[in-house]
Design a protein around this motif. Structure first.
Motif, PDB file in Angstrom:
ATOM      1  N   ARG A 161       0.860  -1.200   0.000  1.00 41.60           N
ATOM      2  CA  ARG A 161       0.000   0.000   0.000  1.00 41.60           C
ATOM      3  C   ARG A 161       0.891   1.242   0.000  1.00 41.60           C
ATOM      4  N   THR A 162       0.635   2.143  -0.949  1.00 44.28           N
ATOM      5  CA  THR A 162       1.518   3.297  -1.117  1.00 44.28           C
ATOM      6  C   THR A 162       0.699   4.587  -1.126  1.00 44.28           C
ATOM      7  N   VAL A 163       1.168   5.538  -0.338  1.00 42.94           N
ATOM      8  CA  VAL A 163       0.455   6.815  -0.201  1.00 42.94           C
ATOM      9  C   VAL A 163       1.426   7.944  -0.486  1.00 42.94           C
ATOM     10  N   LYS A 164       0.967   8.952  -1.221  1.00 39.82           N
ATOM     11  CA  LYS A 164       1.818  10.121  -1.477  1.00 39.82           C
ATOM     12  C   LYS A 164       1.112  11.357  -0.934  1.00 39.82           C
ATOM     13  N   VAL A 165       1.802  12.076  -0.092  1.00 33.47           N
ATOM     14  CA  VAL A 165       1.194  13.203   0.619  1.00 33.47           C
ATOM     15  C   VAL A 165       1.654  14.513  -0.032  1.00 33.47           C
ATOM     16  N   ARG A 166       0.779  15.085  -0.859  1.00 31.57           N
ATOM     17  CA  ARG A 166       1.113  16.321  -1.581  1.00 31.57           C
ATOM     18  C   ARG A 166       0.930  17.500  -0.620  1.00 31.57           C
ATOM     19  N   THR A 167       2.059  17.928  -0.109  1.00 27.77           N
ATOM     20  CA  THR A 167       2.053  18.839   1.039  1.00 27.77           C
ATOM     21  C   THR A 167       2.172  20.300   0.617  1.00 27.77           C
ATOM     22  N   GLY A 168       1.422  21.169   1.303  1.00 23.69           N
ATOM     23  CA  GLY A 168       1.580  22.614   1.115  1.00 23.69           C
ATOM     24  C   GLY A 168       2.714  23.121   1.998  1.00 23.69           C
ATOM     25  N   ILE A 169       2.843  24.419   2.083  1.00 22.84           N
ATOM     26  CA  ILE A 169       3.904  25.006   2.919  1.00 22.84           C
ATOM     27  C   ILE A 169       3.592  24.705   4.382  1.00 22.84           C
ATOM     28  N   VAL A 170       4.547  24.101   5.066  1.00 22.28           N
ATOM     29  CA  VAL A 170       4.272  23.643   6.421  1.00 22.28           C
ATOM     30  C   VAL A 170       4.621  24.745   7.425  1.00 22.28           C
ATOM     31  N   LEU A 171       3.632  25.087   8.251  1.00 25.60           N
ATOM     32  CA  LEU A 171       3.860  26.113   9.272  1.00 25.60           C
ATOM     33  C   LEU A 171       4.182  25.442  10.595  1.00 25.60           C
ATOM     34  N   GLY A 172       5.307  25.803  11.165  1.00 29.64           N
ATOM     35  CA  GLY A 172       5.712  25.269  12.467  1.00 29.64           C
ATOM     36  C   GLY A 172       6.426  26.358  13.231  1.00 29.64           C
ATOM     37  N   ARG A 173       6.681  26.082  14.502  1.00 28.35           N
ATOM     38  CA  ARG A 173       7.186  27.143  15.375  1.00 28.35           C
ATOM     39  C   ARG A 173       8.548  27.700  14.962  1.00 28.35           C
ATOM     40  N   ASN A 174       9.525  26.838  14.885  1.00 26.25           N
ATOM     41  CA  ASN A 174      10.878  27.366  14.637  1.00 26.25           C
ATOM     42  C   ASN A 174      11.539  26.771  13.402  1.00 26.25           C
ATOM     43  N   GLU A 175      10.746  26.238  12.511  1.00 21.58           N
ATOM     44  CA  GLU A 175      11.338  25.547  11.369  1.00 21.58           C
ATOM     45  C   GLU A 175      10.657  25.945  10.071  1.00 21.58           C
ATOM     46  N   GLY A 176      11.222  25.436   8.992  1.00 19.49           N
ATOM     47  CA  GLY A 176      10.589  25.557   7.684  1.00 19.49           C
ATOM     48  C   GLY A 176      10.424  27.000   7.225  1.00 19.49           C
ATOM     49  N   PHE A 177       9.320  27.219   6.546  1.00 21.90           N
ATOM     50  CA  PHE A 177       9.022  28.490   5.885  1.00 21.90           C
ATOM     51  C   PHE A 177       9.048  29.676   6.862  1.00 21.90           C
ATOM     52  N   LEU A 178       8.404  29.491   8.015  1.00 21.73           N
ATOM     53  CA  LEU A 178       8.326  30.611   8.959  1.00 21.73           C
ATOM     54  C   LEU A 178       9.684  30.968   9.548  1.00 21.73           C
ATOM     55  N   LYS A 179      10.549  29.984   9.669  1.00 19.15           N
ATOM     56  CA  LYS A 179      11.893  30.252  10.200  1.00 19.15           C
ATOM     57  C   LYS A 179      12.609  31.274   9.303  1.00 19.15           C
ATOM     58  N   LYS A 182      10.415  34.834   9.737  1.00 17.60           N
ATOM     59  CA  LYS A 182      10.253  35.465  11.046  1.00 17.60           C
ATOM     60  C   LYS A 182      11.273  36.571  11.342  1.00 17.60           C
ATOM     61  N   PRO A 183      12.573  36.349  11.083  1.00 17.49           N
ATOM     62  CA  PRO A 183      13.538  37.373  11.489  1.00 17.49           C
ATOM     63  C   PRO A 183      13.248  38.754  10.898  1.00 17.49           C
ATOM     64  N   SER A 184      12.986  38.824   9.585  1.00 16.67           N
ATOM     65  CA  SER A 184      12.750  40.146   8.988  1.00 16.67           C
ATOM     66  C   SER A 184      11.421  40.734   9.467  1.00 16.67           C
ATOM     67  N   PHE A 185      10.400  39.887   9.607  1.00 17.62           N
ATOM     68  CA  PHE A 185       9.104  40.404  10.065  1.00 17.62           C
ATOM     69  C   PHE A 185       9.211  40.889  11.514  1.00 17.62           C
ATOM     70  N   LYS A 186       9.976  40.167  12.306  1.00 16.30           N
ATOM     71  CA  LYS A 186      10.120  40.519  13.721  1.00 16.30           C
ATOM     72  C   LYS A 186      10.787  41.889  13.857  1.00 16.30           C
ATOM     73  N   GLY A 188      10.470  44.293  11.831  1.00 20.91           N
ATOM     74  CA  GLY A 188       9.653  45.349  11.212  1.00 20.91           C
ATOM     75  C   GLY A 188       9.890  45.496   9.728  1.00 20.91           C
ATOM     76  N   PHE A 189      10.639  44.547   9.130  1.00 22.10           N
ATOM     77  CA  PHE A 189      10.972  44.670   7.708  1.00 22.10           C
ATOM     78  C   PHE A 189      10.213  43.673   6.830  1.00 22.10           C
ATOM     79  N   GLY A 190       9.041  43.282   7.274  1.00 20.42           N
ATOM     80  CA  GLY A 190       8.241  42.361   6.465  1.00 20.42           C
ATOM     81  C   GLY A 190       7.809  43.041   5.175  1.00 20.42           C
ATOM     82  N   ALA A 191       7.790  42.299   4.082  1.00 18.32           N
ATOM     83  CA  ALA A 191       7.397  42.903   2.797  1.00 18.32           C
ATOM     84  C   ALA A 191       6.579  41.917   1.977  1.00 18.32           C
ATOM     85  N   ILE A 192       5.815  42.480   1.062  1.00 22.64           N
ATOM     86  CA  ILE A 192       5.009  41.658   0.140  1.00 22.64           C
ATOM     87  C   ILE A 192       5.879  41.315  -1.068  1.00 22.64           C
ATOM     88  N   LEU A 193       5.823  40.084  -1.500  1.00 20.27           N
ATOM     89  CA  LEU A 193       6.664  39.644  -2.621  1.00 20.27           C
ATOM     90  C   LEU A 193       5.879  39.666  -3.929  1.00 20.27           C
TER      91      LEU A 193
END
Ligand SMILES: NC(=O)c1ccc[n+]([C@@H]2O[C@H](COP(=O)([O-])OP(=O)(O)OC[C@H]3O[C@@H](n4cnc5c(N)ncnc54)[C@H](OP(=O)(O)O)[C@@H]3O)[C@@H](O)[C@H]2O)c1
Length: 303
Positions: A161-179, A182-186, A188-193
């Motif tokens: 049995r085989t499953v493939k998990v097509r994942t979106g951007i994963v939000l977590g506390r100190n890892e991944g995309f938000l890591k 976070k530094p620039s937003f923290k 005050g330098f957050g910007a729209i891309l």
């Protein structure tokens, strides 16, 4: 005896979180890693060396389930031809190695579950809602995910049995995309891309782990499943919400497309485009996300 789940790339963001969830749910966990690591009371480590086609076969022989998470970071470095090959090979070679051990020993798993990504639907900006039936795109992300999933399908050909998990951007506390954000937003330098209208299909790490747990525990789960929240989160929405968490309104001008293209090269498509992706299929299998509201998910990651 506890059933064993072997995680490839289990030392990474998703794997570390998933390890805790699996242990809490009564599984024993093993991790296949390129590095030497010391076993703990709860985790057994095995080594592999993909460049030399080496794998400690015991990792596979002792496993009841395998979850394949290993792979070079997709947006870590510019997409040179060499880098693109590394991104693809680091996902397909592990599957080939696992396949060869399973075949050699006539070993059957209860399930093989592989990460995949919503990038399979391509770097597009459109209101079309992608489902598991939507055809893969033929850009770099689309073809990479397709070849990655095709490799996983080879394991299926062994009757597993085989499953493939097509994942979106994963939000977590100190890892991944938000890591990364976070530094620039923290500060005050957050910007729209770009124009900011590109959709950002996201999922909270806790919900993603529930999807993997479901894929292990429910024998009816088979094939491709999207794992992402379908809402109206665009880059503008995310940036404004994140800035708001840090107590300010976005004041910097939008970062124009051409600047991102200069800095990131071809990889800029991954930040300037996005998809709208439905997770109805997994929800129909009686799985509800705990976090389907961006503010709640972000507050869990930031507070
Ligand atoms: N995080 C996200 O937002 C997201 C979204 C969609 C899809 N995914 C997919 O989900 C999977 C796991 O993501 P993650 O965020 O947990 O990734 P991660 O934190 O970068 O961890 C990936 C792990 O893969 C192993 N690895 C890295 N390069 C490798 C290579 N060249 N060959 C073999 N193994 C290698 C590493 O383990 P060792 O150093 O121990 O070998 C690493 O810890 C990836 O395939 C990723 O593309 C993630």
């Amino acid at each position: 005896m506890a059933k064993n789940v072997l995680l490839t790339g289990g030392s990474g963001f998703i794997g570390t979180y998933l390890t805790h969830v699996l242990i809490e749910n009564g599984f024993s966990v093993s991790v296949l890693s390129r590095s030497d690591r010391n076993n703990t009371d709860f985790i057994t480590y095995y080594k592999w060396d993909l460049d030399h086609n080496y794998i400690d076969e015991n990792a596979i022989l002792n496993a009841n389930f395998i979850i394949h998470l290993a792979g070079e970071g997709i947006v870590e470095k510019r997409w040179t031809e060499k880098r693109k090959k590394a991104i693809l090979d680091s996902r397909t070679k592990p599957i080939e190695l696992i396949y060869s051990v399973l075949q050699k020993h006539n070993k059957l798993l209860k399930a093989f579950i592989s990460a995949s990504a919503v990038g399979i639907y391509g770097a597009v900006t459109s209101d079309e809602i992608c489902t598991e039936e939507t055809l893969p795109a033929n850009d770099f992300l689309g073809t990479t995910c397709q070849i990655w999933e095709d490799a996983a399908a080879k394991i299926e050909s062994l009757g597993i049995r085989t499953v493939k998990v097509r994942t979106g951007i994963v939000l977590g506390r100190n890892e991944g995309f938000l890591k990364k954000l976070k530094p620039s937003f923290k500060l005050g330098f957050g910007a729209i891309l770009g124009n900011g209208n590109q959709y950002l299909p996201w999922i909270h790490i806790e919900d993603l782990c529930t999807v993997y747990l479901k894929a292990i525990q429910d024998e009816q789960i088979n094939g491709n499943y999207n794992a992402t929240v379908l809402d109206n989160t665009t880059n503008i929405v995310l940036s404004k919400t994140l800035a708001n968490f840090y107590g300010y309104s976005i004041w910097l001008p939008k970062v124009p497309d051409f600047v991102l293209k200069l800095i990131l090269g071809e990889m800029s498509v991954a930040v300037l485009n996005g998809q709208r992706v439905s997770s109805e299929k997994i929800k129909k299998a009686s799985l509800n996300f705990q976090f389907d509201d961006l503010e709640t998910a972000l507050s869990r990651c930031i507070s």
